[in-house]
Design a protein around this motif. Structure first.
Motif, PDB file in Angstrom:
ATOM      1  N   ILE A 105       0.792  -1.205  -0.080  1.00 26.49           N
ATOM      2  CA  ILE A 105       0.002   0.115   0.039  1.00 26.49           C
ATOM      3  C   ILE A 105       0.838   1.256  -0.089  1.00 26.49           C
ATOM      4  CG2 ILE A 105      -1.619   1.425   1.505  1.00 26.49           C
ATOM      5  CD1 ILE A 105      -2.732  -1.267   2.230  1.00 26.49           C
ATOM      6  N   GLN A 106       2.121   1.185   0.758  1.00 23.18           N
ATOM      7  CA  GLN A 106       2.933   2.113   0.801  1.00 23.18           C
ATOM      8  C   GLN A 106       3.378   2.544  -0.383  1.00 23.18           C
ATOM      9  OE1 GLN A 106       5.895   1.970   3.737  1.00 23.18           O
ATOM     10  NE2 GLN A 106       6.767   3.888   3.365  1.00 23.18           N
ATOM     11  N   LEU A 107       3.778   1.538  -1.071  1.00 30.71           N
ATOM     12  CA  LEU A 107       4.366   1.649  -2.652  1.00 30.71           C
ATOM     13  C   LEU A 107       3.508   2.176  -3.493  1.00 30.71           C
ATOM     14  CD1 LEU A 107       6.631  -1.552  -2.966  1.00 30.71           C
ATOM     15  CD2 LEU A 107       7.439   0.963  -2.906  1.00 30.71           C
ATOM     16  N   ILE A 108       2.400   1.943  -3.606  1.00 28.26           N
ATOM     17  CA  ILE A 108       1.106   2.274  -4.510  1.00 28.26           C
ATOM     18  C   ILE A 108       1.023   3.626  -3.999  1.00 28.26           C
ATOM     19  CG2 ILE A 108      -1.246   1.946  -4.917  1.00 28.26           C
ATOM     20  CD1 ILE A 108      -1.135  -0.945  -4.512  1.00 28.26           C
ATOM     21  N   TRP A 109       0.760   4.083  -2.843  1.00 25.35           N
ATOM     22  CA  TRP A 109       0.470   5.538  -2.588  1.00 25.35           C
ATOM     23  C   TRP A 109       1.638   6.414  -3.072  1.00 25.35           C
ATOM     24  CZ3 TRP A 109      -2.316   6.001   2.790  1.00 25.35           C
ATOM     25  CH2 TRP A 109      -3.470   5.517   2.759  1.00 25.35           C
ATOM     26  N   GLU A 110       2.841   5.957  -2.752  1.00 24.15           N
ATOM     27  CA  GLU A 110       3.765   6.733  -2.949  1.00 24.15           C
ATOM     28  C   GLU A 110       4.205   6.936  -4.741  1.00 24.15           C
ATOM     29  OE1 GLU A 110       7.436   5.192  -1.249  1.00 24.15           O
ATOM     30  OE2 GLU A 110       7.109   5.816   0.750  1.00 24.15           O
ATOM     31  N   GLY A 111       3.707   5.958  -5.338  1.00 28.24           N
ATOM     32  CA  GLY A 111       3.810   5.780  -6.878  1.00 28.24           C
ATOM     33  C   GLY A 111       2.720   6.729  -7.460  1.00 28.24           C
ATOM     34  N   THR A 112       1.629   6.893  -6.766  1.00 27.12           N
ATOM     35  CA  THR A 112       0.662   7.911  -7.325  1.00 27.12           C
ATOM     36  C   THR A 112       0.549   9.221  -6.621  1.00 27.12           C
ATOM     37  OG1 THR A 112      -1.180   7.109  -5.549  1.00 27.12           O
ATOM     38  CG2 THR A 112      -0.997   5.867  -7.761  1.00 27.12           C
ATOM     39  N   GLY A 113       1.506   9.238  -5.733  1.00 26.47           N
ATOM     40  CA  GLY A 113       1.957  10.695  -5.306  1.00 26.47           C
ATOM     41  C   GLY A 113       0.824  11.162  -3.891  1.00 26.47           C
ATOM     42  N   LEU A 114       0.231  10.104  -3.639  1.00 25.58           N
ATOM     43  CA  LEU A 114      -0.815  10.522  -2.351  1.00 25.58           C
ATOM     44  C   LEU A 114      -0.033  10.731  -1.060  1.00 25.58           C
ATOM     45  CD1 LEU A 114      -3.482   7.870  -2.776  1.00 25.58           C
ATOM     46  CD2 LEU A 114      -3.687  10.033  -3.481  1.00 25.58           C
ATOM     47  N   SER A 115       1.057  10.328  -1.075  1.00 25.13           N
ATOM     48  CA  SER A 115       1.877  10.714   0.374  1.00 25.13           C
ATOM     49  C   SER A 115       3.224  11.646   0.066  1.00 25.13           C
ATOM     50  CB  SER A 115       2.100   9.493   1.149  1.00 25.13           C
ATOM     51  OG  SER A 115       3.010   8.636   0.462  1.00 25.13           O
TER      52      SER A 115
END
Length: 73
Positions: free
Chosen positions: A63-73
């Protein structure tokens, strides 16, 4: 050049450290269950809890990788 990849190396090293810790925890639990003559149902419960803990940790990382990849965090 190494400084550019420091975050990546640090992340990989931390993931490998956690994988090693989970492995050693599993080996210790296996030894305790074997020496304690735990019934089969108890062993299954212990391994299920350990598996769910590992799965939660891996899911958190994904989840952390996905969020970082989409720019959410």
């Amino acid at each position: 050049m190494l400084y550019e990849y420091m975050n990546l190396l640090e992340s990989i090293g931390l993931d490998l450290l956690f994988a090693a810790i989970f492995f050693f925890i599993g080996m210790a639990i296996k030894d305790v269950l074997k020496q304690g003559n735990v019934p089969p149902f108890g062993r299954k419960v212990v391994w299920l809890v350990l598996f769910l803990g590992c799965t939660g940790f891996i899911t958190k990382g994904l989840i952390q990788l996905i969020w970082e990849g989409t720019g959410l965090s």
